[in-house]
Design a protein around this motif. Structure first.
Motif, short mmCIF file in Angstrom:
data_model
loop_
_atom_site.label_atom_id
_atom_site.label_comp_id
_atom_site.label_asym_id
_atom_site.label_seq_id
_atom_site.Cartn_x
_atom_site.Cartn_y
_atom_site.Cartn_z
N ARG A 131 0.83 -1.20 0.00
CA ARG A 131 0.00 0.00 0.00
C ARG A 131 0.87 1.26 0.00
NH1 ARG A 131 -5.12 1.66 1.99
NH2 ARG A 131 -5.59 -0.42 2.79
N LEU A 144 2.40 1.78 -3.43
CA LEU A 144 1.45 2.30 -4.41
C LEU A 144 1.15 3.77 -4.19
CD1 LEU A 144 -1.10 -0.68 -4.50
CD2 LEU A 144 0.60 -0.11 -6.25
N GLN A 145 1.10 4.16 -2.92
CA GLN A 145 0.76 5.54 -2.58
C GLN A 145 1.95 6.49 -2.78
OE1 GLN A 145 -0.64 6.05 1.42
NE2 GLN A 145 -1.13 8.20 1.15
N ILE A 163 -5.64 2.29 -5.44
CA ILE A 163 -4.95 1.49 -4.42
C ILE A 163 -5.87 0.41 -3.88
CG2 ILE A 163 -3.95 1.57 -2.08
CD1 ILE A 163 -2.85 4.35 -2.82
N GLN A 164 -7.12 0.78 -3.59
CA GLN A 164 -8.08 -0.20 -3.07
C GLN A 164 -8.30 -1.33 -4.07
OE1 GLN A 164 -9.38 -0.52 -0.03
NE2 GLN A 164 -8.10 1.22 0.53
N TYR A 218 -6.14 -2.48 -6.34
CA TYR A 218 -4.95 -3.34 -6.33
C TYR A 218 -4.94 -4.25 -5.09
CZ TYR A 218 -2.43 -1.28 -10.29
OH TYR A 218 -2.04 -0.90 -11.55
#
Length: 300
Positions: free
Chosen positions: A11, A14-15, A25-26, A28
């Motif tokens: 996470r 990705l962020q 993100i959610q 993935y």
């Protein structure tokens, strides 16, 4: 490394590294969580670092019996990204999905609206309603600039450069781009911004956000979908229409009227021209006209 630890670090990657939006993100993480749920259901003791291609093949076969090809392809793509991250961070030496291919998909043509249908939707807006002019400005921006819903709700007053006839939006991956805006769309936005918005409560936290709800806060994605759904009903259009339909229509109508594909790509914020090329399949009549009009052997 546990799945919980891997998800947390993924996470952050990705962020912070990829700069993806919370929604992306959610999506993935959802793909990885689906794999975790499968392992738990069948009591398979596999960690992110030990799981092999055979287990993943079994999972994909299991998923294929539950979802369509498009969803299956998305899950495979999401998992490939996750394991690529583990390899990139030297947490794994091999990629367990490297030999697994996604199912081949037919190109899905986007839904589009005719100019008549767009006029009917806009005519269905009740301008006597407190949110009428806001909703009209929203529809005009979705169609007039081809915005994504996420870009529309994040649009700020400080992003409006009306003297130069541009607006600035932040798209996927926090990439900014400038989009031309026509005089009619500017007029509709200004009516809301200058004549309606100042007379409503404005939460200080959202003072620069252009479109606000009745409580003076930022609109949600769900609210934009609700507005469009309500207008479709009012206009008696027997067609599946979403906010994204206006973006598709923006691109399609530009292409049909002779706009350059590269220019459309830049305005839509597509990273690859192949994404924009899907609009070439919507209506080929203008391509025929182009050959008949401009080719040197058109009359031979």
């Amino acid at each position: 490394m546990t799945w919980g630890q891997a998800l947390k670090e993924y996470r952050n990657y990705l962020q912070l590294e990829r700069g993806l939006s919370p929604n992306s993100i959610q999506n993935y993480l959802f793909d990885v969580k689906k794999l975790i749920a499968y392992l738990e259901e069948f009591n398979l003791e596999e960690s992110p670092l030990s799981i092999d291609h055979k287990t993943l093949e079994s999972f994909i076969y299991y998923v294929a019996k539950q979802v369509n090809k498009r969803s299956q392809a998305r899950i495979i793509s999401g998992l490939k990204s996750f394991f690529s991250y583990l390899v990139f961070e030297d947490l794994r030496q091999n990629h367990p999905l490297s030999l697994i291919e996604s199912p081949k998909l037919d190109k899905k043509l986007p839904d589009t609206l005719s100019t008549t249908e767009i006029d009917l939707l806009i005519a269905a807006i009740d301008l006597s309603h407190p949110q009428g002019h806001r909703n009209k400005a929203i529809i005009e921006l979705l169609y007039g600039c081809g915005l994504r819903v996420s870009e529309l709700i994040e649009l700020r007053i400080s992003d409006l450069f009306f003297k130069e006839s541009f607006i600035r939006v932040e798209g996927k991956g926090q990439k900014q781009r400038l989009i031309p805006i026509g005089n009619y769309t500017i007029k509709q936005v200004n009516i809301y911004k200058n004549e309606v918005r100042p007379h409503q409560p404005i939460n200080e936290q959202f003072s620069d956000i252009l479109f606000l709800n009745r409580r003076g806060k930022q609109l949600t994605r769900a609210m934009i979908f609700t507005i469009v759904k309500s207008l479709v009903k009012e206009a008696n259009l027997n067609k599946k229409i979403s906010p994204h339909s206006f973006r598709h229509s923006f691109a399609t109508h530009l292409l049909e009227n002779g706009a350059d594909l590269r220019a459309i790509q830049q305005m839509l914020g597509h990273e690859s021209i192949t994404t924009t090329e899907i609009y070439m399949h919507l209506d080929r009549s203008h391509l025929k006209e182009a050959v008949l009009k401009y080719h040197p052997r058109k009359d031979a």
